[in-house]
Design an enzyme around this catalytic site. Structure first.
Site, PDB file in Angstrom:
ATOM      1  N   ASN A   9       0.755  -1.192  -0.074  1.00  0.00           N
ATOM      2  CA  ASN A   9       0.075  -0.026  -0.211  1.00  0.00           C
ATOM      3  C   ASN A   9       0.783   1.160  -0.046  1.00  0.00           C
ATOM      4  O   ASN A   9       1.480   1.643   1.114  1.00  0.00           O
ATOM      5  CB  ASN A   9      -0.804  -0.191   1.254  1.00  0.00           C
ATOM      6  CG  ASN A   9      -1.902   1.236   1.475  1.00  0.00           C
ATOM      7  OD1 ASN A   9      -1.966   2.056   0.563  1.00  0.00           O
ATOM      8  ND2 ASN A   9      -2.427   1.520   2.624  1.00  0.00           N
ATOM      9  N   TRP A  10       1.205   1.944  -1.179  1.00  0.00           N
ATOM     10  CA  TRP A  10       2.081   2.886  -1.351  1.00  0.00           C
ATOM     11  C   TRP A  10       1.175   4.033  -0.674  1.00  0.00           C
ATOM     12  O   TRP A  10       2.111   5.202  -0.394  1.00  0.00           O
ATOM     13  CB  TRP A  10       2.274   3.190  -2.878  1.00  0.00           C
ATOM     14  CG  TRP A  10       3.176   2.266  -3.423  1.00  0.00           C
ATOM     15  CD1 TRP A  10       3.396   1.099  -2.913  1.00  0.00           C
ATOM     16  CD2 TRP A  10       3.769   2.500  -4.653  1.00  0.00           C
ATOM     17  NE1 TRP A  10       4.338   0.396  -4.076  1.00  0.00           N
ATOM     18  CE2 TRP A  10       4.364   1.350  -5.039  1.00  0.00           C
ATOM     19  CE3 TRP A  10       3.731   3.211  -5.571  1.00  0.00           C
ATOM     20  CZ2 TRP A  10       5.121   0.900  -6.195  1.00  0.00           C
ATOM     21  CZ3 TRP A  10       4.436   3.034  -7.164  1.00  0.00           C
ATOM     22  CH2 TRP A  10       4.825   2.088  -7.325  1.00  0.00           C
ATOM     23  N   LYS A  11      -0.026   4.200  -0.285  1.00  0.00           N
ATOM     24  CA  LYS A  11      -0.440   5.454   0.458  1.00  0.00           C
ATOM     25  C   LYS A  11      -0.281   6.679  -0.624  1.00  0.00           C
ATOM     26  O   LYS A  11      -0.076   6.439  -1.930  1.00  0.00           O
ATOM     27  CB  LYS A  11      -0.102   5.650   1.767  1.00  0.00           C
ATOM     28  CG  LYS A  11      -0.252   4.423   2.416  1.00  0.00           C
ATOM     29  CD  LYS A  11      -0.094   4.619   3.968  1.00  0.00           C
ATOM     30  CE  LYS A  11      -0.265   3.376   4.883  1.00  0.00           C
ATOM     31  NZ  LYS A  11      -0.143   3.359   6.099  1.00  0.00           N
ATOM     32  N   HIS A  97      -9.698   1.213   4.913  1.00  0.00           N
ATOM     33  CA  HIS A  97      -8.510   1.482   5.723  1.00  0.00           C
ATOM     34  C   HIS A  97      -8.692   2.400   6.861  1.00  0.00           C
ATOM     35  O   HIS A  97      -9.303   3.391   6.641  1.00  0.00           O
ATOM     36  CB  HIS A  97      -7.601   2.004   4.613  1.00  0.00           C
ATOM     37  CG  HIS A  97      -5.990   1.836   5.228  1.00  0.00           C
ATOM     38  ND1 HIS A  97      -5.670   2.769   6.240  1.00  0.00           N
ATOM     39  CD2 HIS A  97      -5.124   0.919   4.991  1.00  0.00           C
ATOM     40  CE1 HIS A  97      -4.353   2.642   6.578  1.00  0.00           C
ATOM     41  NE2 HIS A  97      -4.031   1.541   5.919  1.00  0.00           N
ATOM     42  N   GLU A  99      -7.079   4.803   7.842  1.00  0.00           N
ATOM     43  CA  GLU A  99      -6.867   6.181   7.562  1.00  0.00           C
ATOM     44  C   GLU A  99      -7.978   6.874   6.869  1.00  0.00           C
ATOM     45  O   GLU A  99      -8.355   8.153   7.100  1.00  0.00           O
ATOM     46  CB  GLU A  99      -5.489   6.436   6.641  1.00  0.00           C
ATOM     47  CG  GLU A  99      -4.236   6.017   7.512  1.00  0.00           C
ATOM     48  CD  GLU A  99      -3.071   5.545   6.651  1.00  0.00           C
ATOM     49  OE1 GLU A  99      -3.178   5.567   5.611  1.00  0.00           O
ATOM     50  OE2 GLU A  99      -2.333   4.767   7.380  1.00  0.00           O
ATOM     51  N   GLU A 169      -5.803  -5.070  10.617  1.00  0.00           N
ATOM     52  CA  GLU A 169      -4.853  -3.985  10.820  1.00  0.00           C
ATOM     53  C   GLU A 169      -5.048  -3.218  12.095  1.00  0.00           C
ATOM     54  O   GLU A 169      -5.854  -2.476  11.998  1.00  0.00           O
ATOM     55  CB  GLU A 169      -4.805  -2.970   9.658  1.00  0.00           C
ATOM     56  CG  GLU A 169      -4.548  -3.531   8.302  1.00  0.00           C
ATOM     57  CD  GLU A 169      -3.770  -2.372   7.080  1.00  0.00           C
ATOM     58  OE1 GLU A 169      -2.587  -2.598   6.951  1.00  0.00           O
ATOM     59  OE2 GLU A 169      -4.420  -1.334   7.230  1.00  0.00           O
ATOM     60  N   GLY A 175       2.225   2.138  10.791  1.00  0.00           N
ATOM     61  CA  GLY A 175       3.181   3.234  10.606  1.00  0.00           C
ATOM     62  C   GLY A 175       3.605   3.632  12.063  1.00  0.00           C
ATOM     63  O   GLY A 175       4.369   4.571  12.003  1.00  0.00           O
ATOM     64  N   SER A 215       2.989  -2.185  10.370  1.00  0.00           N
ATOM     65  CA  SER A 215       4.358  -2.147  10.778  1.00  0.00           C
ATOM     66  C   SER A 215       5.200  -3.476  10.663  1.00  0.00           C
ATOM     67  O   SER A 215       6.216  -4.036  11.148  1.00  0.00           O
ATOM     68  CB  SER A 215       4.812  -1.791  12.236  1.00  0.00           C
ATOM     69  OG  SER A 215       4.408  -0.467  12.562  1.00  0.00           O
ATOM     70  N   GLY A 236       2.642  -1.141   4.158  1.00  0.00           N
ATOM     71  CA  GLY A 236       2.794   0.103   3.953  1.00  0.00           C
ATOM     72  C   GLY A 236       4.249   0.647   3.474  1.00  0.00           C
ATOM     73  O   GLY A 236       4.452   0.314   2.593  1.00  0.00           O
ATOM     74  N   GLY A 237       4.901   1.196   4.678  1.00  0.00           N
ATOM     75  CA  GLY A 237       6.123   1.625   4.629  1.00  0.00           C
ATOM     76  C   GLY A 237       7.057   0.889   3.940  1.00  0.00           C
ATOM     77  O   GLY A 237       7.839   1.175   3.055  1.00  0.00           O
TER      78      GLY A 237
HETATM   79  P1  PGA Z   1       2.633   0.336   7.619  1.00  0.00           P
HETATM   80  O1  PGA Z   1       1.079   0.463   7.207  1.00  0.00           O
HETATM   81  O2  PGA Z   1       3.029  -0.983   7.257  1.00  0.00           O
HETATM   82  O3  PGA Z   1       3.288   1.424   7.266  1.00  0.00           O
HETATM   83  O4  PGA Z   1       2.310   0.189   9.253  1.00  0.00           O
HETATM   84  C1  PGA Z   1       0.417  -0.805   6.657  1.00  0.00           C
HETATM   85  C2  PGA Z   1      -1.036   0.008   6.185  1.00  0.00           C
HETATM   86  O5  PGA Z   1      -1.470   0.961   6.534  1.00  0.00           O
HETATM   87  O6  PGA Z   1      -1.631  -0.806   5.389  1.00  0.00           O
END
Ligand code: PGA
Length: 252
Positions: A9-11, A97, A99, A169, A175, A215, A236-237
Site C-alpha cells: 500500500n503505497w499510500k 483502511h 486512515e 490492521e 506506521g 509495521s 505500507g512503509g
Molecule cells: P505500515 O502500513 O506497514 O506502514 O504500518 C500498513 C497499512 O497501513 O496498510
C-alpha cells in the site's frame, strides 16, 4: 487452497517518475518469480494505476487501487468509480483502511456499497478492519472487529464472500513501528475465520485470505506469516523500497 498474498500500500507517496522507477525495480526482481505463489499486489495512487497495469505482465504482480467511490457513476466530482478501475486493468482495491475511516469518515454504510460495486466489476476488495489502541486496552478489540466484519461483509452471499480478501490492521500498529505480536495476530485472524465459519461454512472460512497489516517488515514478516491463519500481509512503509518488499514477499 487459500491464496497467500503480499500487498503493498503505497499510500500518498512517490512522484510519477519515482513510481515508474520502483515498479521497474520490482519487475526486475520478480522476473524469476513469474506465476508463482504467493500473489504480489501493488496498490499505487490513482494517477499511476494505468502506468502500473501497462507495465505488468499478465501473470504477476497484480495492481490495486487504494479506494473507490461508493456510487456507480455520475455527478461525484473528484471521485473514481469501480468501473473506471476495471477499465484500466485494476484487479484489487483496498477499502475501509483506518486512515480513510479516520480522515474521510468511511463507515460500514459506504463500505457495503463499495464492496458490491467492486465485486460487480470483478475487482477483489481488500477489506481492512482493526481496533484503535484504547479499544485494545479496554479489551474491546474482538467486539470492534466483529462489528466491522459483520456490518460490512455479512450481506454478501457465499459466492461473493469467497472473492473478498480481509486485512486485519490494528490501528496502533500502522506506521508506528509497533507490530502486533505473532500471537496477537494469530488470535485475531483465527477469531475472524471463526466468524466466517459460523456465518458461512467451514469450507468457505478456510478459503478466505486474511492478511496482517501494521509495521510488518522484512524482519518480522516470517514470524507473522508462519501462523496458520495469517495468509500474508498488507504492507505500507516497507513496500516503498523494492528490496524490502521483495524480502517480505519471500517470507513464507
Ligand atoms: P505500515 O502500513 O506497514 O506502514 O504500518 C500498513 C497499512 O497501513 O496498510
Amino acid at each position: 487452497m487459500r491464496q497467500k498474498i503480499v500487498a503493498g500500500n503505497w499510500k500518498m507517496n512517490k512522484s510519477f517518475q519515482e513510481a515508474e522507477d520502483l515498479l521497474d525495480e520490482i519487475l526486475e526482481i520478480m522476473e524469476e518469480e513469474k506465476g508463482e505463489n504467493p500473489q504480489m499486489v501493488i496498490c499505487t495512487p490513482f494517477p499511476y494505476l494505468e502506468l502500473a497495469t501497462d507495465m505488468m505482465d499478465e501473470f504477476h504482480p497484480k495492481i490495486g487501487a487504494q479506494n473507490v467511490c461508493e456510487f456507480e457513476n455520475g455527478a461525484y466530482t473528484g471521485e473514481i468509480s469501480a468501473n473506471m478501475l476495471n477499465s484500466v486493468g485494476v484487479e484489487y482495491c483496498i477499502i475501509g483502511h483506518s486512515e480513510r475511516r479516520k480522515y474521510y469518515a468511511e463507515n460500514s454504510g459506504s463500505l457495503v456499497k463499495k464492496l458490491d460495486l467492486l465485486l460487480n466489476e470483478g475487482i477483489t476488495p481488500i477489506f481492512c478492519c482493526g481496533e484503535v489502541l484504547e479499544e485494545r486496552e479496554a479489551d474491546k478489540h474482538f467486539d470492534i472487529v466483529r462489528a466491522q466484519v459483520e456490518e460490512a461483509l455479512f450481506h454478501l452471499n457465499s459466492d461473493e464472500i469467497r472473492n473478498v480478501v480481509i486485512a486485519y490492521e490494528p490501528v496502533w500498529a500502522i506506521g508506528t513501528g509497533k507490530t502486533a505480536t505473532s500471537a496477537q495476530a494469530q488470535e485475531m485472524h483465527a477469531y475472524i475465520r471463526a466468524l466466517l465459519n459460523v456465518k458461512y461454512s467451514k469450507d468457505i472460512s478456510e478459503e478466505i485470505t486474511i492478511l496482517y497489516g501494521g509495521s510488518c517488515n522484512a524482519k518480522n514478516a516470517r514470524e507473522l506469516f508462519s501462523n496458520p491463519d495469517v495468509d500474508g500481509g498488507l504492507i505500507g512503509g516497507a513496500s516503498l523500497k523494492a528490496e524490502d518488499f521483495f524480502k517480505i514477499y519471500k517470507s513464507f
